[in-house]
Design an enzyme around this catalytic site. Structure first.
Site, PDB file in Angstrom:
ATOM      1  N   ASP A  41      -9.750  -2.883 -11.631  1.00  0.00           N
ATOM      2  CA  ASP A  41      -9.226  -2.842 -12.999  1.00  0.00           C
ATOM      3  C   ASP A  41      -8.684  -4.215 -13.346  1.00  0.00           C
ATOM      4  O   ASP A  41      -8.332  -4.997 -12.465  1.00  0.00           O
ATOM      5  CB  ASP A  41      -8.098  -1.796 -13.108  1.00  0.00           C
ATOM      6  CG  ASP A  41      -7.901  -1.277 -14.523  1.00  0.00           C
ATOM      7  OD1 ASP A  41      -8.325  -0.132 -14.802  1.00  0.00           O
ATOM      8  OD2 ASP A  41      -7.321  -2.009 -15.364  1.00  0.00           O
ATOM      9  N   ASN A  95     -16.954   2.323 -15.590  1.00  0.00           N
ATOM     10  CA  ASN A  95     -16.100   3.087 -16.509  1.00  0.00           C
ATOM     11  C   ASN A  95     -15.288   2.201 -17.452  1.00  0.00           C
ATOM     12  O   ASN A  95     -14.912   2.644 -18.541  1.00  0.00           O
ATOM     13  CB  ASN A  95     -15.153   3.958 -15.667  1.00  0.00           C
ATOM     14  CG  ASN A  95     -14.001   4.518 -16.472  1.00  0.00           C
ATOM     15  OD1 ASN A  95     -14.156   5.477 -17.224  1.00  0.00           O
ATOM     16  ND2 ASN A  95     -12.823   3.904 -16.342  1.00  0.00           N
ATOM     17  N   TYR A 132     -17.662   0.011 -31.788  1.00  0.00           N
ATOM     18  CA  TYR A 132     -17.556   0.787 -30.544  1.00  0.00           C
ATOM     19  C   TYR A 132     -18.761   1.708 -30.378  1.00  0.00           C
ATOM     20  O   TYR A 132     -19.373   1.771 -29.304  1.00  0.00           O
ATOM     21  CB  TYR A 132     -16.255   1.597 -30.566  1.00  0.00           C
ATOM     22  CG  TYR A 132     -16.082   2.527 -29.381  1.00  0.00           C
ATOM     23  CD1 TYR A 132     -15.695   2.029 -28.137  1.00  0.00           C
ATOM     24  CD2 TYR A 132     -16.302   3.904 -29.503  1.00  0.00           C
ATOM     25  CE1 TYR A 132     -15.525   2.879 -27.047  1.00  0.00           C
ATOM     26  CE2 TYR A 132     -16.135   4.758 -28.419  1.00  0.00           C
ATOM     27  CZ  TYR A 132     -15.750   4.242 -27.196  1.00  0.00           C
ATOM     28  OH  TYR A 132     -15.597   5.084 -26.114  1.00  0.00           O
ATOM     29  N   LYS A 176     -21.759   1.962 -27.299  1.00  0.00           N
ATOM     30  CA  LYS A 176     -22.037   3.129 -26.471  1.00  0.00           C
ATOM     31  C   LYS A 176     -23.503   3.573 -26.611  1.00  0.00           C
ATOM     32  O   LYS A 176     -24.093   4.100 -25.668  1.00  0.00           O
ATOM     33  CB  LYS A 176     -21.054   4.259 -26.804  1.00  0.00           C
ATOM     34  CG  LYS A 176     -19.602   3.907 -26.420  1.00  0.00           C
ATOM     35  CD  LYS A 176     -19.476   3.544 -24.934  1.00  0.00           C
ATOM     36  CE  LYS A 176     -18.047   3.325 -24.492  1.00  0.00           C
ATOM     37  NZ  LYS A 176     -17.917   3.035 -23.044  1.00  0.00           N
TER      38      LYS A 176
HETATM   39  N1  LIG Z   1     -10.894   8.775 -24.205  1.00  0.00           N
HETATM   40  C1  LIG Z   1     -11.990   9.240 -24.793  1.00  0.00           C
HETATM   41  O1  LIG Z   1     -11.910  10.170 -25.626  1.00  0.00           O
HETATM   42  C2  LIG Z   1     -13.351   8.665 -24.457  1.00  0.00           C
HETATM   43  C3  LIG Z   1     -14.451   9.260 -25.074  1.00  0.00           C
HETATM   44  C4  LIG Z   1     -15.722   8.772 -24.793  1.00  0.00           C
HETATM   45  C5  LIG Z   1     -15.881   7.727 -23.907  1.00  0.00           C
HETATM   46  N2  LIG Z   1     -14.799   7.160 -23.315  1.00  0.00           N
HETATM   47  C6  LIG Z   1     -15.058   6.041 -22.385  1.00  0.00           C
HETATM   48  O2  LIG Z   1     -14.521   6.333 -21.104  1.00  0.00           O
HETATM   49  C7  LIG Z   1     -14.098   5.113 -20.463  1.00  0.00           C
HETATM   50  C8  LIG Z   1     -12.635   5.235 -20.058  1.00  0.00           C
HETATM   51  O3  LIG Z   1     -11.872   5.491 -21.223  1.00  0.00           O
HETATM   52  P1  LIG Z   1     -10.328   5.897 -21.190  1.00  0.00           P
HETATM   53  O4  LIG Z   1     -10.119   6.819 -22.315  1.00  0.00           O
HETATM   54  O5  LIG Z   1      -9.912   6.304 -19.818  1.00  0.00           O
HETATM   55  O6  LIG Z   1      -9.695   4.492 -21.596  1.00  0.00           O
HETATM   56  P2  LIG Z   1      -8.273   3.863 -21.205  1.00  0.00           P
HETATM   57  O7  LIG Z   1      -8.022   2.794 -22.222  1.00  0.00           O
HETATM   58  O8  LIG Z   1      -7.263   4.938 -21.007  1.00  0.00           O
HETATM   59  O9  LIG Z   1      -8.581   3.188 -19.777  1.00  0.00           O
HETATM   60  C9  LIG Z   1      -9.508   2.108 -19.662  1.00  0.00           C
HETATM   61  C10 LIG Z   1      -9.241   1.361 -18.359  1.00  0.00           C
HETATM   62  O10 LIG Z   1     -10.136   0.233 -18.338  1.00  0.00           O
HETATM   63  C11 LIG Z   1      -9.391  -0.935 -17.987  1.00  0.00           C
HETATM   64  N3  LIG Z   1     -10.026  -2.112 -18.584  1.00  0.00           N
HETATM   65  C12 LIG Z   1     -10.048  -2.472 -19.897  1.00  0.00           C
HETATM   66  N4  LIG Z   1     -10.696  -3.635 -20.044  1.00  0.00           N
HETATM   67  C13 LIG Z   1     -11.087  -4.017 -18.811  1.00  0.00           C
HETATM   68  C14 LIG Z   1     -11.801  -5.149 -18.315  1.00  0.00           C
HETATM   69  N5  LIG Z   1     -12.205  -6.131 -19.138  1.00  0.00           N
HETATM   70  N6  LIG Z   1     -12.046  -5.231 -16.990  1.00  0.00           N
HETATM   71  C15 LIG Z   1     -11.626  -4.251 -16.146  1.00  0.00           C
HETATM   72  N7  LIG Z   1     -10.941  -3.169 -16.552  1.00  0.00           N
HETATM   73  C16 LIG Z   1     -10.675  -3.053 -17.874  1.00  0.00           C
HETATM   74  C17 LIG Z   1      -7.994  -0.681 -18.545  1.00  0.00           C
HETATM   75  O11 LIG Z   1      -7.012  -1.507 -17.910  1.00  0.00           O
HETATM   76  C18 LIG Z   1      -7.812   0.807 -18.271  1.00  0.00           C
HETATM   77  O12 LIG Z   1      -7.273   1.047 -16.972  1.00  0.00           O
HETATM   78  C19 LIG Z   1     -14.370   3.996 -21.460  1.00  0.00           C
HETATM   79  O13 LIG Z   1     -15.611   3.386 -21.176  1.00  0.00           O
HETATM   80  C20 LIG Z   1     -14.410   4.724 -22.797  1.00  0.00           C
HETATM   81  O14 LIG Z   1     -15.160   4.031 -23.757  1.00  0.00           O
HETATM   82  C21 LIG Z   1     -13.527   7.598 -23.572  1.00  0.00           C
END
Ligand SMILES: NC(=O)c1ccc[n+]([C@@H]2O[C@H](COP(=O)([O-])OP(=O)(O)OC[C@H]3O[C@@H](n4cnc5c(N)ncnc54)[C@H](O)[C@@H]3O)[C@@H](O)[C@H]2O)c1
Length: 278
Positions: free
Chosen positions: A48, A101, A169, A173
């Site tokens: 991370d 992720n 965004y 995706k």
């Molecule tokens: N939350 C939702 O409803 C949702 C829906 C569809 C898809 N997603 C996807 O699921 C994944 C996780 O989402 P989430 O909701 O847990 O997000 P979040 O923001 O809670 O967590 C994202 C994590 O990625 C890390 N991160 C961000 N930029 C980074 C980088 N440049 N290098 C390394 N780490 C990095 C952050 O520090 C964090 O720990 C993402 O790809 C997001 O697009 C989330």
């Protein structure tokens, strides 16, 4: 899990002996993916950009009885990613699973603006698409030389159909879904499966920001808290009428990296309460 033709463990969803990297693994969905894979025996590298948080999560996972380390890396920085991969190989000797992720919904402060800014497009494509390719390119040579690998990319239902207020965004995706197909075609003969998961709506830090943005940009949501916007969106979009959890995504990924899914590649699996039917 089969590794170089050897099957370890009794159950097909037994990842004992398997080494998995989860990017963005410190919090939210990534943390739950690591925990779910550790529950079935995988050793987990939590990577991370947030160094303290990825070490905390690795400590939490190691307490479950598997090996786990936190190795910080910004997925957009090829040198940092290369160091993270080398450190994984020197500590664990191999990489069986990569879960791409790490993802962002916009450049810092994006949710305070009604429309996407140039920096939102650049930052989001940089992390969600190019960052994914940087990590994948660093890991794949190790999988190829082992003759085995499983890659899962985090897409989104926003990649199935463009969502209001988040064009930058949604476009990233959709690109992830397409990139997953390219990789699956390219790497199949190396015995590497590549799939994506499209999560629906999960109440993580990311969605707190999305909720704030929707309330700002859509008059229907005026005066609602981010959580109220989230609940309303769940009801409007999902036949099952319930939100998804990080654990739901982790369960889907455990399946996709297991031998039960050995003939599944290039697919993007919606885990979204039926929001998008395809
Ligand atoms: N939350 C939702 O409803 C949702 C829906 C569809 C898809 N997603 C996807 O699921 C994944 C996780 O989402 P989430 O909701 O847990 O997000 P979040 O923001 O809670 O967590 C994202 C994590 O990625 C890390 N991160 C961000 N930029 C980074 C980088 N440049 N290098 C390394 N780490 C990095 C952050 O520090 C964090 O720990 C993402 O790809 C997001 O697009 C989330």
């Amino acid at each position: 899990m089969e590794q170089n033709g050897e099957q370890s463990g009794d159950s097909m969803e037994d990842l004992t002996g398997c080494v998995a990297i989860v990017t963005g693994g410190a919090t939210g969905i990534g943390r739950a993916i690591g925990i779910k894979m550790a529950e079935v025996g995988a050793d987990i590298v939590v990577s991370d950009i947030d160094t303290a948080a990825c070490r905390r999560t690795a400590t939490e996972i190691a307490a479950m009885g598997v090996r786990s380390v936190g190795i910080s890396a910004n997925v957009t920085d090829p040198e940092a990613v290369s160091r993270m991969v080398s450190e994984t190989i020197s500590q664990f000797g191999k990489i069986n699973v990569l879960v791409n992720n790490a993802g962002v919904a916009g450049a810092p402060g994006w949710y305070d603006y009604e429309t996407s800014r140039e920096e939102d497009w650049a930052y989001t494509f940089g992390v969600n698409v190019k960052g994914m390719a940087i990590v994948t390119d660093a890991v794949v040579p190790h999988m190829k030389s082992a003759g085995f690998g499983k890659i899962v990319n985090l897409a989104s239902i926003a990649g199935r159909q463009g969502r209001p207020s988040l064009p930058h965004y949604s476009a990233t995706k959709a690109a992830v879904i397409n990139y997953t197909q390219s990789l699956a075609n390219e790497l199949g003969r190396d015995n590497i499966n590549v799939n994506a998961v499209c999560p629906g709506l999960l109440w993580t830090t990311m969605w707190e920001q999305v909720g704030a943005k929707y309330a700002l940009a859509n008059p229907d949501y005026e005066g609602l808290t981010p959580r109220q916007v989230f609940d309303r969106t769940v009801q409007d979009l999902m036949p099952l009428g319930r939100e998804q959890t990080p654990e739901d995504i982790g369960d889907a990924i455990v399946f996709l990296v297991s031998e039960d899914a050995r003939n599944i590649t290039g697919q993007s699996l919606n885990v979204d309460g039926g929001a998008f039917l395809n």
